[in-house]
Design a protein around this motif. Structure first.
Motif, mmCIF file in Angstrom:
data_model
loop_
_atom_site.group_PDB
_atom_site.id
_atom_site.type_symbol
_atom_site.label_atom_id
_atom_site.label_comp_id
_atom_site.label_asym_id
_atom_site.label_seq_id
_atom_site.Cartn_x
_atom_site.Cartn_y
_atom_site.Cartn_z
ATOM 1 N N ILE A 323 0.848 -1.198 0.000
ATOM 2 C CA ILE A 323 0.000 0.000 0.000
ATOM 3 C C ILE A 323 0.880 1.243 0.000
ATOM 4 C CG2 ILE A 323 -0.197 -0.070 2.529
ATOM 5 C CD1 ILE A 323 -2.963 1.170 0.182
ATOM 6 N N MET A 324 0.545 2.206 -0.863
ATOM 7 C CA MET A 324 1.287 3.452 -0.900
ATOM 8 C C MET A 324 0.618 4.459 0.026
ATOM 9 S SD MET A 324 2.451 6.048 -3.990
ATOM 10 C CE MET A 324 1.368 5.281 -5.114
ATOM 11 N N THR A 325 1.394 5.074 0.919
ATOM 12 C CA THR A 325 0.811 5.982 1.909
ATOM 13 C C THR A 325 0.866 7.447 1.471
ATOM 14 O OG1 THR A 325 2.907 5.983 3.106
ATOM 15 C CG2 THR A 325 1.230 4.433 3.847
ATOM 16 N N MET A 326 1.157 7.693 0.198
ATOM 17 C CA MET A 326 1.050 9.044 -0.366
ATOM 18 C C MET A 326 -0.017 8.974 -1.442
ATOM 19 S SD MET A 326 2.000 12.207 -0.391
ATOM 20 C CE MET A 326 3.601 12.316 0.387
ATOM 21 N N PRO A 327 -1.288 9.243 -1.062
ATOM 22 C CA PRO A 327 -2.404 9.005 -1.997
ATOM 23 C C PRO A 327 -2.562 10.108 -3.031
ATOM 24 C CG PRO A 327 -3.223 9.965 0.019
ATOM 25 C CD PRO A 327 -1.727 9.790 0.209
ATOM 26 N N GLY A 328 -3.365 9.801 -4.047
ATOM 27 C CA GLY A 328 -3.760 10.820 -5.015
ATOM 28 C C GLY A 328 -2.749 11.091 -6.107
ATOM 29 N N LEU A 329 -1.705 10.276 -6.177
ATOM 30 C CA LEU A 329 -0.705 10.511 -7.220
ATOM 31 C C LEU A 329 -1.124 9.815 -8.510
ATOM 32 C CD1 LEU A 329 2.628 9.918 -5.241
ATOM 33 C CD2 LEU A 329 1.658 12.088 -5.942
ATOM 34 N N PRO A 330 -0.736 10.370 -9.665
ATOM 35 C CA PRO A 330 -0.965 9.649 -10.921
ATOM 36 C C PRO A 330 -0.052 8.431 -11.023
ATOM 37 C CG PRO A 330 0.348 11.613 -11.309
ATOM 38 C CD PRO A 330 -0.071 11.674 -9.864
ATOM 39 N N ARG A 331 -0.281 7.570 -12.011
ATOM 40 C CA ARG A 331 0.544 6.372 -12.135
ATOM 41 C C ARG A 331 2.018 6.719 -12.298
ATOM 42 N NH1 ARG A 331 -2.069 1.688 -12.483
ATOM 43 N NH2 ARG A 331 -4.278 1.689 -12.996
ATOM 44 N N VAL A 332 2.273 7.823 -13.012
ATOM 45 C CA VAL A 332 3.642 8.320 -13.117
ATOM 46 C C VAL A 332 3.677 9.710 -12.480
ATOM 47 C CG1 VAL A 332 5.552 8.877 -14.673
ATOM 48 C CG2 VAL A 332 3.951 7.031 -15.256
ATOM 49 N N PRO A 333 4.087 9.823 -11.214
ATOM 50 C CA PRO A 333 4.057 11.122 -10.514
ATOM 51 C C PRO A 333 4.894 12.177 -11.228
ATOM 52 C CG PRO A 333 4.450 9.326 -8.981
ATOM 53 C CD PRO A 333 4.558 8.731 -10.342
#
Length: 333
Positions: A323-333
Motif C-alpha cells: 500500500i502506498m501511503t502518499m495518496p492521489g498521485l498519478p501512475r507516473v508522478p
C-alpha cells in the motif's frame, strides 16, 4: 480531524515526535516550543467548511484522511457541530467498511465519545459484479450470477458492522446500467441477514431518490436498537489489537511480522503508547492485502510491513502489504 478544540489541537501537535535522543528517547514538538506556532498556522483550517447541497441542505466538508492509510473520517468538530444543528446527522467513513467503518468505530467514536445509532453500507451493482469475478471493463452488461457471487463481499461487511452493535441498512447506489434482476439479487442477499437493502437514485433524482432510505434510517435510529461497542479493548497489546482486526474484520488466518516490526511495536509500548488504537493501512479493494483477491476471502495472511507511531493523532499506523501511503498521485508522478 481528531482535535476537539484549538487547545486540543495544540496539545496534539505538541505530542508529535520529531526526533529521538541518542538514548532513543522521543523528542516532542512541544519540547522545541514549536506547538504554538504550528497550531497558529492551522487555526483557520480547524474551522469546519459549511457548504450547501443542490437542494440547499447544509453539509460540512472538513478533512480528508483516506481510510486506506488513515482513519477515514471527517473532523470531530464538524460532526459535533452538526449534532447540535440537526435532528439526524449522517457522516461518511470512507472506502470499504472494513477500513472506514472500523476506524470510525474504533478510533473516532472512541476518542470523541460518539455512539452511532445506525449504519448505512453503500453498495453498487458494479462493485459486486467485480467481487463476483467480472473484469472492470465489462461491468455494464447484465450478470445476475456475478452479482449473487459478489454479494459474499457485502454479506461480510454487514456481519462486520453488526458486530459493533449497530443496526444496519444497505443503500444500493444506482447506476444507469443496473437491471431490476441485479438489484433484486442484492435485496435478497441482504434480507438473508435481516437487513433491508434500498435502491437509491439520488444521483439522478436528488433527495426524492433517497427518501425511502432516509425514512428507514430514521426508523433504525428511533428504534433504539443500537448497543455500540468498539471491537477491542485499548489495554490489549498492540499486536493483539492488530490480530483482532485482521481475523475478525478481514477474515485472515494469521498475521505475520518480522523481528524489526515486532521490536518496533514493543518500543512503542515501552514509550508509553501501548494503549493507543491501531490504524490499519491496506488496500481498499479487498478484505486481504492483495487488491486482486475479491469477494470474501478467509484464512489469508496479513503481512505487516511497517508500523508508525502517530503520537499527535493518537494511533499506531500498521502498514500492510503493498500500500502506498502518499495518496492521489498519478501512475507516473
Amino acid at each position: 480531524c481528531l482535535a476537539s478544540s484549538l487547545k486540543d489541537l495544540q496539545e496534539r501537535i505538541g505530542n508529535i515526535i520529531v526526533a529521538e535522543t541518542r538514548e532513543r528517547q522521543p523528542i516532542l514538538a512541544k519540547q522545541l516550543d514549536a506547538d504554538g506556532a504550528m497550531a497558529t498556522l492551522l487555526k483557520d483550517a480547524l474551522n469546519p467548511n459549511l457548504v450547501q447541497t443542490l437542494e440547499n441542505n447544509p453539509a460540512f466538508i472538513h478533512g480528508g484522511p483516506f481510510a486506506n492509510i488513515a482513519h477515514g473520517c471527517n473532523s470531530v468538530i464538524a460532526t459535533k457541530s452538526a449534532l447540535k444543528l440537526a435532528d439526524y446527522v449522517v457522516t461518511e467513513a470512507g472506502f470499504g467498511a472494513d477500513l472506514g467503518a472500523e476506524k470510525f468505530f474504533d478510533i473516532k467514536c472512541r476518542k470523541a465519545g460518539l455512539k452511532p445509532a445506525a449504519a448505512v453500507i453503500v453498495a453498487t451493482v458494479r462493485a459486486l459484479k467485480m467481487h463476483g469475478g467480472v473484469a472492470k471493463d465489462n461491468l455494464t452488461g447484465e450478470n445476475v450470477e456475478a452479482v449473487k457471487a459478489g454479494c459474499a463481499n457485502l454479506s461480510r461487511h454487514i456481519q462486520n458492522v453488526k458486530s459493533f452493535g449497530v443496526p444496519v441498512t444497505v443503500a444500493i447506489n444506482q447506476f444507469i446500467h443496473d437491471t431490476d434482476e441485479e438489484v433484486a439479487a442484492i435485496v435478497a442477499s441482504a434480507a438473508e441477514h435481516g437487513v433491508k437493502a434500498i435502491l437509491s437514485s439520488h444521483w439522478a433524482n436528488g433527495g426524492a431518490g433517497t427518501e425511502e432510505l432516509a425514512n428507514h434510517v430514521v426508523d433504525l435510529v428511533e428504534s433504539g436498537a443500537a448497543q455500540f461497542s468498539p471491537l477491542y479493548d485499548l489495554d490489549l497489546p498492540l499486536f493483539d489489537k492488530i490480530q483482532t482486526v485482521a481475523t475478525k474484520i478481514y477474515g485472515a488466518g494469521e498475521v505475520t511480522a518480522d523481528k524489526t516490526v515486532r521490536d518496533r511495536l514493543k518500543q512503542i509500548e515501552d514509550m508509553g503508547f501501548g494503549d493507543l488504537p491501531v490504524c490499519m493501512a491496506k488496500t481498499q479493494y479487498s478484505f486481504s492485502t492483495d487488491m486482486n483477491l475479491r469477494g470474501a476471502p478467509i484464512g489469508h495472511t496479513v503481512a505487516i510491513r511497517e508500523v508508525r507511531l502517530s503520537a499527535g493523532a493518537g494511533f499506531v499506523v500498521v502498514v500492510c502489504g503493498d500500500i502506498m501511503t502518499m495518496p492521489g498521485l498519478p501512475r507516473v508522478p
